[in-house]
Design an enzyme around this catalytic site. Structure first.
Site, PDB file in Angstrom:
ATOM      1  N   TYR A 136       0.839  -1.195   0.000  1.00  0.00           N
ATOM      2  CA  TYR A 136       0.000   0.000   0.000  1.00  0.00           C
ATOM      3  C   TYR A 136       0.875   1.246   0.000  1.00  0.00           C
ATOM      4  O   TYR A 136       0.650   2.185  -0.783  1.00  0.00           O
ATOM      5  CB  TYR A 136      -0.908  -0.010   1.219  1.00  0.00           C
ATOM      6  N   SER A 188       2.382   1.691  -3.411  1.00  0.00           N
ATOM      7  CA  SER A 188       1.402   2.053  -4.441  1.00  0.00           C
ATOM      8  C   SER A 188       1.026   3.530  -4.362  1.00  0.00           C
ATOM      9  O   SER A 188       0.801   4.180  -5.391  1.00  0.00           O
ATOM     10  CB  SER A 188       0.150   1.177  -4.314  1.00  0.00           C
ATOM     11  N   ILE A 204      -8.123   9.053   8.193  1.00  0.00           N
ATOM     12  CA  ILE A 204      -9.527   9.377   7.961  1.00  0.00           C
ATOM     13  C   ILE A 204     -10.342   8.172   8.422  1.00  0.00           C
ATOM     14  O   ILE A 204     -10.089   7.049   7.980  1.00  0.00           O
ATOM     15  CB  ILE A 204      -9.814   9.662   6.471  1.00  0.00           C
TER      16      ILE A 204
END
Length: 244
Positions: free
Chosen positions: A138, A141, A170
């Site tokens: 992640y 990416s 978030i």
């Protein structure tokens, strides 16, 4: 003329908040996901069941939208593993959606935007500049997304503006999955919260507001930027302010 926006991954969380905000801004909004249309899809949005990794999916999204003035690449997935623990399947999943999907959508809209003008907003992450533990694929990416954003801005201006947003924590299902990796998730959340100068975690609407501004005519001189929206967390030193 009413603008038309594509928002990928608009079925929940940050994506859904972006859809809602752009509808409030008076845009026509086409959004998509790999599953069926969500029951709580904001009224007025057009849903396309499509995968941004495939040509058929891209074609279906573009056909539904027609002219595209705004593209928001929000669709993304995460795998909670280190490099050593990641499999080929993990790599393919994350890189396909988070990298190839963003690339595919940008490539699809650029010929039109290069003629008529437009704004692309890619949803990156603070994880693309400061690595979260056990999130290797992640993290990598999202660094790709930031680099692609700058390249599009440089190669396709002045007609096309391209920016990225780097959200921090978030509170969505993906964030909860990240905290769940900790030995003590509640303690990890409390520690993370203490590192936010604004005193709270982010909400999807916080990101939607920045997307709205970047997509609007109020940001004509902003391009090639990766804007961090994390409540000040990455501005601080590693010391826990709650202990001082």
């Amino acid at each position: 003329m009413t603008k038309t926006a594509i928002v990928t991954g608009g079925g929940r969380g940050i994506g859904q908040a972006i859809v809602e905000r752009l509808l409030q801004d008076g845009m026509n909004v086409v959004t998509c996901g790999r599953g069926a249309e969500p029951a709580d899809l904001p009224e007025g949005a057009v849903w396309v069941q499509a995968d941004v990794v495939t040509k058929d999916g891209i074609d279906a999204i573009m056909k539904a939208a027609g002219r595209v003035d705004v593209l928001v690449n929000n669709a993304g997935v995460q795998v909670e593993k280190s490099v050593a623990d990641s499999t080929d399947a993990d790599y393919d999943l994350v890189m396909d959606v988070n990298c190839r999907g963003v690339f595919n959508m940008c490539r699809a809209v650029l010929p039109q935007m290069s003629e008529t003008g437009g704004s692309t907003v890619n949803i990156g992450s603070i994880s693309g500049m400061v690595s979260d533990p056990s999130m290797a694929l992640y993290n990598a990416s999202k660094a790709f997304v930031h680099g692609l954003t700058r390249s599009i801005a440089v190669d396709h201006g002045p007609k096309v503006r391209c920016n990225a947003i780097r959200p921090g924590w978030i509170m969505t299902a993906m964030a909860e999955d990240g905290f769940a990796l900790a030995n003590d998730p509640k303690a990890a959340m409390a520690d993370a919260l203490a590192r936010h100068p604004v005193g709270r975690f982010g909400e999807p609407g916080d990101i939607a507001k920045i997307v709205s501004w970047l997509a609007s005519d109020e940001a004509p001189y902003v391009t090639g930027e990766c804007i961090t929206v994390d409540g000040g967390m990455t501005a601080a030193s590693p010391l826990n302010p709650g202990l001082f």
